[in-house]
Design an enzyme around this catalytic site. Structure first.
Site, PDB file in Angstrom:
ATOM      1  N   CYS A 273       0.938  -1.381  -0.055  1.00 13.28           N
ATOM      2  CA  CYS A 273       0.179   0.265   0.531  1.00 13.28           C
ATOM      3  C   CYS A 273       0.357   1.318   0.230  1.00 13.28           C
ATOM      4  O   CYS A 273       0.218   2.260  -0.586  1.00 13.28           O
ATOM      5  CB  CYS A 273      -0.667  -0.004   1.116  1.00 13.28           C
ATOM      6  SG  CYS A 273      -1.835  -2.020   0.994  1.00 13.28           S
TER       7      CYS A 273
ATOM      8  N   HIS B 141      -2.517   8.351   5.801  1.00  9.33           N
ATOM      9  CA  HIS B 141      -3.097   6.742   5.427  1.00  9.33           C
ATOM     10  C   HIS B 141      -4.556   6.480   5.714  1.00  9.33           C
ATOM     11  O   HIS B 141      -5.187   6.316   5.120  1.00  9.33           O
ATOM     12  CB  HIS B 141      -1.831   5.976   5.665  1.00  9.33           C
ATOM     13  CG  HIS B 141      -1.612   4.285   4.995  1.00  9.33           C
ATOM     14  ND1 HIS B 141      -1.505   4.438   3.620  1.00  9.33           N
ATOM     15  CD2 HIS B 141      -1.663   3.191   5.704  1.00  9.33           C
ATOM     16  CE1 HIS B 141      -1.868   2.659   3.272  1.00  9.33           C
ATOM     17  NE2 HIS B 141      -2.041   2.301   4.756  1.00  9.33           N
TER      18      HIS B 141
ATOM     19  N   GLU C 111      -0.854   5.758  12.831  1.00  8.05           N
ATOM     20  CA  GLU C 111      -0.653   6.797  12.005  1.00  8.05           C
ATOM     21  C   GLU C 111      -0.412   7.695  13.622  1.00  8.05           C
ATOM     22  O   GLU C 111       0.636   8.964  13.324  1.00  8.05           O
ATOM     23  CB  GLU C 111      -1.124   6.739  11.164  1.00  8.05           C
ATOM     24  CG  GLU C 111      -0.781   7.858  10.423  1.00  8.05           C
ATOM     25  CD  GLU C 111      -1.733   7.560   9.058  1.00  8.05           C
ATOM     26  OE1 GLU C 111      -0.920   9.154   8.006  1.00  8.05           O
ATOM     27  OE2 GLU C 111      -2.224   7.601   8.900  1.00  8.05           O
TER      28      GLU C 111
ATOM     29  N   LYS D  92      -9.714   7.828   2.557  1.00  2.60           N
ATOM     30  CA  LYS D  92     -10.174   6.682   2.558  1.00  2.60           C
ATOM     31  C   LYS D  92     -11.277   6.142   2.407  1.00  2.60           C
ATOM     32  O   LYS D  92     -11.821   5.705   2.160  1.00  2.60           O
ATOM     33  CB  LYS D  92      -9.369   5.459   2.634  1.00  2.60           C
ATOM     34  CG  LYS D  92      -7.909   5.448   1.967  1.00  2.60           C
ATOM     35  CD  LYS D  92      -7.141   4.131   2.620  1.00  2.60           C
ATOM     36  CE  LYS D  92      -5.594   4.108   1.936  1.00  2.60           C
ATOM     37  NZ  LYS D  92      -4.864   5.757   2.326  1.00  2.60           N
TER      38      LYS D  92
ATOM     39  N   HIS E  88     -10.225   1.240  -0.502  1.00  6.40           N
ATOM     40  CA  HIS E  88      -8.593   1.709   0.102  1.00  6.40           C
ATOM     41  C   HIS E  88      -7.807   1.100  -1.165  1.00  6.40           C
ATOM     42  O   HIS E  88      -8.267  -0.123  -1.719  1.00  6.40           O
ATOM     43  CB  HIS E  88      -7.782   0.229   0.781  1.00  6.40           C
ATOM     44  CG  HIS E  88      -6.490   0.412   1.178  1.00  6.40           C
ATOM     45  ND1 HIS E  88      -5.692   1.596   0.256  1.00  6.40           N
ATOM     46  CD2 HIS E  88      -5.533   0.275   2.173  1.00  6.40           C
ATOM     47  CE1 HIS E  88      -4.318   1.294   1.433  1.00  6.40           C
ATOM     48  NE2 HIS E  88      -4.146   0.664   2.069  1.00  6.40           N
TER      49      HIS E  88
ATOM     50  N   PHE F 176       1.765  -4.119   3.447  1.00 10.33           N
ATOM     51  CA  PHE F 176       2.493  -4.642   4.416  1.00 10.33           C
ATOM     52  C   PHE F 176       3.701  -4.791   3.878  1.00 10.33           C
ATOM     53  O   PHE F 176       4.376  -4.409   2.666  1.00 10.33           O
ATOM     54  CB  PHE F 176       1.530  -5.948   3.633  1.00 10.33           C
ATOM     55  CG  PHE F 176       0.504  -6.161   4.345  1.00 10.33           C
ATOM     56  CD1 PHE F 176      -0.131  -5.722   5.095  1.00 10.33           C
ATOM     57  CD2 PHE F 176      -0.220  -7.004   3.403  1.00 10.33           C
ATOM     58  CE1 PHE F 176      -1.832  -5.306   5.516  1.00 10.33           C
ATOM     59  CE2 PHE F 176      -1.749  -7.174   4.747  1.00 10.33           C
ATOM     60  CZ  PHE F 176      -2.275  -6.675   5.637  1.00 10.33           C
TER      61      PHE F 176
END
Length: 412
Positions: free
Chosen positions: A162, A302, A313, A334, A339, A399
């Site tokens: 991502c 994010h 975050e 998002k 996403h 990830f």
């Protein structure tokens, strides 16, 4: 080195619209792109999650049939977004050896791969398309864009989950600063709303389960968030050296002024709860931009709407901004788009550029009660960014422990 890189063209296709202006208009209006999936495979495989944020304009509605059938959907989105961005930039005249592609995807041609597997099992090897590998390979987007625009400087691909397309923007900035090109088309695309990915993310407890209320399922920063919503699409930015842009009289949306890329080395899916790697990516972005944390006036977070990711975050950004983090207008877009995995950073970069141009932070929809562990300055309405020079960052974490942050400055 702090030379500025101009953003002279943008393109985007997502659940909020088939063009960048449509995306921006619907984002500011608080539209949700998430809906119930109308595909037989949802019931066939008894998927536990029955909704996603599919692109509102399908690629086959835009691309000629003969072109679309030779491209995986992820590459179709790449071509659509890049063509829009190139036209928006005025189709710059540049020597092929001075035009580069920095592209990204998180998963690549998953539809092509699994369709080919079905064909092999059901019909045998003779029926597998000869273009299967060129369609499924993760670098198909970069390769096809290089062919489309005659880019011969380079055609590079980032695959960092991502964080992918934010990293592609950081790379493009570095490549332009290093003199490897005068113009770069940068961005990313993804089309992975597929039974196997939906089932896998659901099995990992990463997706929201609000099947009865999909439009409000993505709730970044909200106390009752329960996971992210899958999205799809692509976004592209035409970047060029400030000198090149001004020499040809190009309009300039904003400037890319820096970027940072780090790794957590913590867990294959979970990010570092202390936020050390993410914070360092922000610090690197600010240092390469030659600005301080006090100069940042907007953040596109994010903020995936997962129970663990959102607080992590906040912890990371508080390391950089201190108590001031609670005062900076933050957008968690998002909530509207879903996403896009490897394409999400590029789309959010487009939104960040437009936020600086219009001096407004887009709203974060679906907030019920804000989680006290995520006390960002989020708003269900657009937030004004004020007068004077503006600086913003856009964050992406993926990830594998990948962290990427890009920093922008307003054009005026």
């Amino acid at each position: 080195m702090t030379s500025r890189i101009a953003v002279t063209g943008i393109g985007a296709t997502s659940a909020l619209g088939g063009t960048a202006p449509e995306n921006w208009s619907n984002l500011l209006a608080g539209v949700s792109g998430t809906h119930t999936l109308e595909h037989e495979w949802v019931q066939t495989y008894q998927l536990p999650v029955t909704f996603a944020a599919e692109a509102s304009v399908r690629p086959e509605e835009v691309l000629p049939r003969h072109e679309a059938k030779r491209l995986d959907p992820s590459t179709q989105f790449a071509l659509i977004a890049a063509r829009e961005a190139w036209a928006d930039a005025g189709e710059p005249e540049v020597e092929p050896e001075r035009l580069g592609i920095d592209w990204a995807t998180g998963i690549g041609g998953v539809w092509t791969l699994l369709d080919a597997w079905d064909t092999l099992r059901e019909k045998g090897p003779r029926r597998v398309m000869p273009l299967t590998v060129p369609m499924l390979m993760p670098n198909a987007g970069a390769g096809n864009l290089s062919l489309q625009f005659g880019a011969k400087a380079f055609a590079r691909t980032v695959v960092s989950a991502c964080a992918s397309s934010t990293e592609s923007l950081v790379n493009a900035c570095e490549h332009l600063r290093d003199g490897l090109a005068d113009v770069v088309i940068a961005g990313g695309a993804e089309s992975a709303i597929h039974p196997i990915t939906v089932a896998s993310f659901a099995s990992a407890q990463a997706l929201s389960r609000r099947n009865d209320d999909p439009e409000h399922a993505s709730r970044p920063g909200s106390v009752d968030r329960d996971g992210f919503v899958m999205g799809e699409g692509g976004a592209a930015l035409v970047l060029e050296t400030e000198e090149h842009a001004k020499a040809r009289g190009a309009k300039i949306y904003a400037y890319v002024v820096g970027g940072g890329v780090t790794a957590d080395s913590h867990h294959i899916t979970g990010n570092d709860p202390e936020g050390l790697g993410a914070a360092r990516a922000v610090e690197l972005a600010l240092a390469s931009a030659g600005i301080s944390a006090d100069q940042v006036t907007h953040i596109n977070a994010h903020a995936t709407s997962t129970p663990v990711g959102d607080p992590n975050e906040y912890v990371a950004l508080k390391r950089v901004f201190g108590e001031r983090i609670d005062e900076i207008p933050v957008s968690a877009t998002k909530a509207s788009t879903g996403h896009l995995l490897g394409g999400t950073g590029a789309l959010e970069a487009v939104y960040t550029v437009l936020a600086l141009r219009d001096r407004v932070a887009p709203p974060t929809i679906n907030m019920t009660e804000q989680d006290p562990e995520v006390p960002f300055k989020l708003s269900g309405e657009p937030q004004p960014l004020g007068d004077g020079p503006l600086h913003a960052i856009s964050n992406s974490f993926g990830f594998g422990g990948h962290n990427a942050v890009v920093a922008f400055a307003s054009a005026d």
